[in-house]
Scaffold this motif. Sequence first.
Motif, mmCIF file in Angstrom:
data_model
loop_
_atom_site.group_PDB
_atom_site.id
_atom_site.type_symbol
_atom_site.label_atom_id
_atom_site.label_comp_id
_atom_site.label_asym_id
_atom_site.label_seq_id
_atom_site.Cartn_x
_atom_site.Cartn_y
_atom_site.Cartn_z
ATOM 1 N N LYS A 208 -9.008 -9.301 -0.633
ATOM 2 C CA LYS A 208 -9.832 -10.258 0.109
ATOM 3 C C LYS A 208 -9.017 -11.065 1.118
ATOM 4 O O LYS A 208 -9.563 -11.587 2.085
ATOM 5 N N HIS A 209 -7.693 -11.193 0.888
ATOM 6 C CA HIS A 209 -6.859 -12.027 1.743
ATOM 7 C C HIS A 209 -6.177 -11.251 2.873
ATOM 8 O O HIS A 209 -5.565 -11.845 3.756
ATOM 9 N N LEU A 210 -6.254 -9.936 2.851
ATOM 10 C CA LEU A 210 -5.463 -9.140 3.785
ATOM 11 C C LEU A 210 -5.899 -9.296 5.236
ATOM 12 O O LEU A 210 -5.069 -9.293 6.144
ATOM 13 N N SER A 211 -7.191 -9.439 5.468
ATOM 14 C CA SER A 211 -7.652 -9.551 6.859
ATOM 15 C C SER A 211 -7.128 -10.826 7.519
ATOM 16 O O SER A 211 -6.845 -10.828 8.722
ATOM 17 N N ALA A 212 -6.972 -11.905 6.754
ATOM 18 C CA ALA A 212 -6.459 -13.156 7.315
ATOM 19 C C ALA A 212 -5.016 -13.002 7.777
ATOM 20 O O ALA A 212 -4.563 -13.713 8.685
ATOM 21 N N LEU A 213 -4.294 -12.088 7.160
ATOM 22 C CA LEU A 213 -2.899 -11.831 7.540
ATOM 23 C C LEU A 213 -2.789 -10.670 8.532
ATOM 24 O O LEU A 213 -1.686 -10.246 8.856
ATOM 25 N N HIS A 214 -3.934 -10.178 8.981
ATOM 26 C CA HIS A 214 -3.977 -9.040 9.913
ATOM 27 C C HIS A 214 -3.364 -7.792 9.294
ATOM 28 O O HIS A 214 -2.686 -7.019 9.968
ATOM 29 N N TRP A 215 -3.600 -7.623 7.996
ATOM 30 C CA TRP A 215 -3.214 -6.402 7.310
ATOM 31 C C TRP A 215 -4.451 -5.534 7.141
ATOM 32 O O TRP A 215 -5.567 -6.024 6.991
ATOM 33 N N GLU A 216 -4.231 -4.260 7.133
ATOM 34 C CA GLU A 216 -5.304 -3.293 6.929
ATOM 35 C C GLU A 216 -5.208 -2.732 5.514
ATOM 36 O O GLU A 216 -4.186 -2.166 5.123
ATOM 37 N N ALA A 217 -6.278 -2.916 4.731
ATOM 38 C CA ALA A 217 -6.326 -2.318 3.397
ATOM 39 C C ALA A 217 -6.739 -0.865 3.551
ATOM 40 O O ALA A 217 -7.872 -0.572 3.934
ATOM 41 N N VAL A 218 -5.804 0.031 3.278
ATOM 42 C CA VAL A 218 -6.032 1.442 3.591
ATOM 43 C C VAL A 218 -6.692 2.184 2.444
ATOM 44 O O VAL A 218 -7.557 3.019 2.655
ATOM 45 N N ALA A 219 -6.300 1.909 1.213
ATOM 46 C CA ALA A 219 -6.868 2.655 0.087
ATOM 47 C C ALA A 219 -6.726 1.858 -1.192
ATOM 48 O O ALA A 219 -5.767 1.114 -1.362
ATOM 49 N N THR A 220 -7.686 2.011 -2.080
ATOM 50 C CA THR A 220 -7.601 1.424 -3.412
ATOM 51 C C THR A 220 -7.985 2.476 -4.426
ATOM 52 O O THR A 220 -8.925 3.233 -4.224
ATOM 53 N N ALA A 221 -7.249 2.531 -5.512
ATOM 54 C CA ALA A 221 -7.572 3.486 -6.578
ATOM 55 C C ALA A 221 -6.740 3.153 -7.805
ATOM 56 O O ALA A 221 -5.531 2.953 -7.704
ATOM 57 N N GLU A 222 -7.380 3.061 -8.951
ATOM 58 C CA GLU A 222 -6.689 2.889 -10.232
ATOM 59 C C GLU A 222 -5.685 1.745 -10.189
ATOM 60 O O GLU A 222 -4.541 1.883 -10.619
ATOM 61 N N GLY A 223 -6.103 0.609 -9.681
ATOM 62 C CA GLY A 223 -5.221 -0.543 -9.673
ATOM 63 C C GLY A 223 -4.116 -0.470 -8.648
ATOM 64 O O GLY A 223 -3.079 -1.097 -8.794
ATOM 65 N N ARG A 224 -4.328 0.321 -7.579
ATOM 66 C CA ARG A 224 -3.328 0.407 -6.519
ATOM 67 C C ARG A 224 -3.967 -0.029 -5.207
ATOM 68 O O ARG A 224 -5.126 0.247 -4.935
ATOM 69 N N LEU A 225 -3.182 -0.696 -4.385
ATOM 70 C CA LEU A 225 -3.639 -1.095 -3.068
ATOM 71 C C LEU A 225 -2.548 -0.794 -2.070
ATOM 72 O O LEU A 225 -1.401 -1.205 -2.246
ATOM 73 N N ARG A 226 -2.910 -0.057 -1.047
ATOM 74 C CA ARG A 226 -1.962 0.189 0.027
ATOM 75 C C ARG A 226 -2.411 -0.621 1.234
ATOM 76 O O ARG A 226 -3.547 -0.503 1.716
ATOM 77 N N GLY A 227 -1.531 -1.460 1.733
ATOM 78 C CA GLY A 227 -1.838 -2.262 2.900
ATOM 79 C C GLY A 227 -0.894 -1.943 4.032
ATOM 80 O O GLY A 227 0.245 -1.499 3.804
ATOM 81 N N ARG A 228 -1.361 -2.164 5.248
ATOM 82 C CA ARG A 228 -0.520 -1.947 6.415
ATOM 83 C C ARG A 228 -0.572 -3.181 7.279
ATOM 84 O O ARG A 228 -1.638 -3.716 7.574
ATOM 85 N N ARG A 229 0.603 -3.636 7.718
ATOM 86 C CA ARG A 229 0.672 -4.838 8.543
ATOM 87 C C ARG A 229 0.408 -4.467 9.983
ATOM 88 O O ARG A 229 1.003 -3.543 10.530
ATOM 89 N N GLY A 230 -0.493 -5.222 10.636
ATOM 90 C CA GLY A 230 -0.821 -4.946 12.028
ATOM 91 C C GLY A 230 0.229 -5.439 12.985
ATOM 92 O O GLY A 230 1.171 -6.102 12.618
#
Length: 230
Positions: A208-230
């Motif tokens: 929920k907080h990633l967009s405020a930091l301009h990060w892109e949430a790319v995928a979620t699965a089984e308790g994993r989150l991959r984010g990318r910094r813009g």
Amino acid sequence: MEREPGTQPPLCKSGDDPDAVWDVPMEACITPYTDQNHKARGSGLAPWPARLTAPPPRLADFGYSNEMFEKDTKVWQHRVENYWNLLSPKIQSDTLRNLMDMKANLGSFAAALKSKDVWVMNVVPEDGPNTLKIIYDRGLMGSVHNWCESFSTYPRTYDLLHAWTIFSDIEKKDCSAEDLLFEMDRILRPTGFIIIRDKQPVVEFIKKHLSALHWEAVATAEGRLRGRRG
């Protein structure tokens, strides 16, 4: 810290822990070197690169058996393969250079990357077991840190941050997940990546907080989150 010319520094007290590295005042003393130290801190290690996956002699200090060590190594080999497959569509051969494992435990995440052209900083939490000695025995590098504080590094230093259960640990301390996200944003390079592996509610909260930091949430699965910094 200075001493008078011609004088020798004293030996450190026998009760001092030579492996204590966090919040320890510097003293002008020398740690005694004994046969026991030699046996515990260097002998019996396999040559490189076999030492990456060979159980080090000091495992028993932490209640680990050789079988537990080998299982941990295999588990992280499998996880890192999955991470790389998840990242592959977004990375080039030289996209990832400097990586950080924010809770390294035995260093198996870094050991699983031995075939990749990357550099890994292994961080051991200051309030957990000091497994830094195991990480060193595996031929890896590392540091001890409290994630309620800033990490001693230049801004924009890392291409990938691996956060395994770090946010669950932060919930028990006097700082917040938001504080840690700000710190991760500070040391992550533009277009860099984070991988958060944690409980599913924690992952959803972080997302929920990633967009405020301009990060892109790319995928979620089984308790994993991959984010990318813009």
